[in-house]
Design an enzyme around this catalytic site. Structure first.
Site, PDB file in Angstrom:
ATOM      1  N   TYR A  52      -0.669  10.781   5.405  1.00  0.00           N
ATOM      2  CA  TYR A  52      -0.840   9.420   4.888  1.00  0.00           C
ATOM      3  C   TYR A  52      -1.562   9.431   3.548  1.00  0.00           C
ATOM      4  CZ  TYR A  52      -1.828   4.422   4.810  1.00  0.00           C
ATOM      5  OH  TYR A  52      -1.894   3.091   4.454  1.00  0.00           O
ATOM      6  N   SER A 110      -2.606   2.454  -1.056  1.00  0.00           N
ATOM      7  CA  SER A 110      -3.748   2.377  -0.148  1.00  0.00           C
ATOM      8  C   SER A 110      -4.950   3.055  -0.781  1.00  0.00           C
ATOM      9  CB  SER A 110      -3.429   3.062   1.188  1.00  0.00           C
ATOM     10  OG  SER A 110      -4.592   3.146   2.004  1.00  0.00           O
TER      11      SER A 110
END
Length: 272
Positions: free
Chosen positions: A166, A153
């Protein structure tokens, strides 16, 4: 940090799309399901793994004869090893293994209860990749070909406030995949890291803040597949986020801190 970065050399054993064998984790929704739909449309044989059994049953019925399904958690190395062994016993060594399973939730280090969420996010998003790839590597090495694909990501480029778990997990995934890519070079196995920006999936549907360059999941899956076919080493999708990623890398810390100080935080949602 660009989709124009050189590709890895294609092996002499490149397969036609309609004979591809592809194993995908996190296949029950979002990017994983969209990738499954893309590859089955090419005539590929699929191995689909996810935690939720019901969507997998529906996929197996929809793609009758074209896929094997495995209800499992990527934190369970034994379950993934058994799934890999079953898939290879029926269809041989896969051409592509896509580690897509992942979770995202807001986390705050100051909140004691979030420690379990940190552990779960890291275990799924990082260790899950190891568990996904490991059972296939020996067979790929023996075949002298194959491709391992990890979904990271853009959030792994800089730490985002309220998303420490995250961001950390995706930064770790990027570094891990780079290490793996170099390790696999002597064996003719390609490793591709895909760092998506905002893709319209259940994971982003909960976000209440603006998501620049938001891309529909079917469009994203097609672009992911193009990057995989080209054996890109590292690619950011969509391309606009590639330029954002470049900028993120060079911003001085004082400027990043100022920009992010009042940034909205991702919702804190339980992770099992």
């Amino acid at each position: 940090m660009s989709s124009t970065r050189p590709s890895q050399p294609a092996t002499a054993h490149a397969r036609r799309a309609d004979t591809l064998k592809v194993f995908i984790t996190g296949a029950s929704s979002g990017i994983g399901m969209a990738l499954a739909q893309h590859y089955v449309g090419l005539g590929a044989t699929l191995g689909l793994a996810a935690r939720r059994a019901e969507p997998l049953i529906a996929l197996r019925q929809q793609y009758a004869g074209a896929c094997e399904t495995y209800a499992l958690d990527v934190r369970d190395a034994k379950a993934l090893a058994q799934a890999a062994a079953d898939f290879m016993s029926k269809h041989g060594v896969p051409d592509i293994v896509i580690g897509n399973a992942g979770v995202s939730r807001g986390t705050l280090t100051a909140i004691k209860e979030d420690s379990t969420a940190f552990a779960a996010v890291m275990a799924i998003n990082v260790q899950g990749l190891v568990h996904t790839f490991q059972p296939f590597i020996a067979a790929m090495q023996q075949a002298g070909q194959g491709q391992l694909v990890g979904i990271a990501s853009v959030a792994g480029i800089r730490g985002l406030p309220g998303a420490g778990a995250y961001s950390a997990s995706k930064a770790a995934a990027i570094a891990y995949l780079e290490s793996l890519r170099i390790e696999m070079l002597p064996h003719g196995i390609a490793v591709t890291t895909i760092a998506p920006g905002y893709i319209r999936t259940p994971m982003t549907d909960v976000n209440t803040y603006p998501m620049p360059f938001l891309m529909d999941v079917d469009v994203a899956a097609s672009k992911f597949a193009q990057a995989i076919a080209a054996k890109k080493r590292f690619v950011v999708i969509p391309w606009q986020m590639g330029w954002v990623a470049r900028l993120l890398r060079i911003l001085p810390c004082w400027l990043w801190d100022g920009l992010m100080r009042r940034a909205p935080h991702k919702a804190r949602i339980d992770v099992e």
